[in-house]
Design a protein around this motif. Structure first.
Motif: not given
Length: 409
Positions: A89-105, A331-340
């Motif tokens: 139930g979290l957001d894409y900011q959390a997803y980005a944080i988690g992915m970076e730390e997991v990939a770091r390991g 931007l994704k979490d706040n409903g904006f288009a993020i393609t670019k």
């Protein structure tokens, strides 16, 4: 959100996060308290349970089953899925944080996490309640993982040119025929999402997304690729021979698959950008530590201006990659288009991962070229981030088209 917060607390007592001594957390003030706790907990997990096993898993091509199970317990296999479906139930900011730390390991483990979230996000966004019960809920805890079958041998970057076909049979089900290529997680997955065309003459408007279990007759996990990097995860060809899929398992509607794929890839590029940033961060930490300890020409390497320049350039690129990734997530979490913005983050971060892992090897010299140090693993893992989910060349086309067509946030 509470679920993941509770799970990350079990990794250790909360510590002060205001200090800059813990590898200099970038722009900490930009993160909420929940995100700070998540970042610290994921880093502790990566240090304790991912990094120590990464090289052995890579060398022996061992799937990190125990680590994936732990990711599920932490809620990281379904970060963006609502709690009512078993997610964090979290957001894409959390997803980005988690992915970076997991990939770091261990970047290979982050592939499993990323593909599962890519799949789960699509099902949550476009699935019916019945589809979510059958094809989302079981995939949120790490006990089952999913594949995402879009690419084919002849159209890796051209998703609209799918040659895998889906035709209606006499009993009303779709019969899928064709071959999918470079499908991550496919060997260990329980099911996933397959894209096929219901009418080739319609081009991208004929692409349709199908949900299926892997055990369905006619679906075969064929050739397993021998890869340069990310060797702890499976990447296979998937062949489809009259695979029967009920109409009730069409995700969205017939012909909406291309739109679903493009939406998913925009979000998925946030994950790849975070993954690449994690690899780059790991490379920066390794060579910085080595430069402080290694003595050459009568002084520590870190005192040599050429080495300082390399480290400064690496750090600048890592910080820029992280901020671009966080911007796309916000931007994704706040409903904006993020393609670019997602393309920018993915492009810059992936090229940063390659650059930093290359410079890490240069600073370590001969030691960087051996398997005694993880520098060569970082380099091998980094290379694919410039290829999958859209090559660097494709990202530049996407960015240019958005600018020239006036699509900007």
């Amino acid at each position: 959100m509470e679920k993941l917060c509770r799970s990350v607390w079990t990794l250790g007592q909360r510590t002060s996060l205001s200090s800059g001594s813990d590898r200099g957390i970038a722009c900490l003030a930009a993160l909420s308290e929940t995100h700070q706790i998540l970042q610290k907990s994921c880093r502790d997990f990566a240090n304790a349970e991912l990094a120590p096993h990464a090289r052995r898993h890579d060398r022996e091509e061992l799937f990190p089953a125990e680590q994936v199970r732990r990711l599920g317990e932490m809620g990281l296999m379904s970060v963006i899925v609502r709690e009512e479906y078993g997610g964090a139930g979290l957001d894409y900011q959390a997803y980005a944080i988690g992915m970076e730390e997991v990939a770091r390991g261990d970047a290979a483990v982050s592939i499993v996490m990323g593909v599962n979230n890519l799949y789960a996000g699509a099902v949550q966004q476009h699935g019916t309640e019945s589809q979510k019960e059958q094809f989302l809920v079981p995939y949120t805890q790490g006990k089952h993982i999913a594949f995402y079958a879009l690419s084919e041998p002849g159209n890796g970057s051209d998703a609209g040119a799918a040659s895998t076909t889906a035709r209606l049979s006499d009993d009303g089900a779709y019969l899928l025929n064709g071959t999918k290529a470079w499908i991550s997680n496919s060997k260990e997955a329980s099911g996933g999402l397959i894209f096929a065309t219901i009418d080739k003459s319609l081009k991208h408007k004929g692409i349709t997304a199908f949900l299926t279990d892997k055990s369905v007759p006619g679906l075969c996990i064929a050739k397993k690729e021998s890869k340069m990097g990310m060797r702890a995860t499976s990447t296979c060809q998937v062949t489809l021979d009259d695979v029967s899929v009920p109409q009730s398992q069409v995700l969205g509607s017939p012909g909406s698959g291309f739109k679903i794929a493009m939406e998913s890839l925009d979000s998925g590029r946030i994950g790849i950008a975070a993954q690449a940033t994690g690899i780059a961060q790991a490379a920066l930490e390794l060579c910085t530590d080595y430069a402080e300890k290694r003595v050459a020409f009568g002084q520590r390497l870190s005192r040599l201006q050429m080495i300082q320049q390399k480290i400064a350039d690496m750090a600048l690129r890592v910080e820029t990659s992280r901020l671009l990734t966080w911007r796309a997530a916000w931007l994704k979490d706040n409903g904006f288009a993020i393609t670019k913005e997602a393309a920018m983050a993915k492009l810059h971060a992936s090229e940063t991962a390659t650059y930093c892992s290359h410079q890490c090897i240069q600073i370590l010299g001969g030691m960087g070229y051996t398997t005694d140090m993880p520098a060569e693993l970082y380099y091998r893992n980094a290379r694919v981030t410039e290829i999958y989910e859209g090559t660097s060349e494709i990202q530049r086309i996407v960015i240019a088209n958005c600018i020239l067509n006036g699509i900007s946030n």
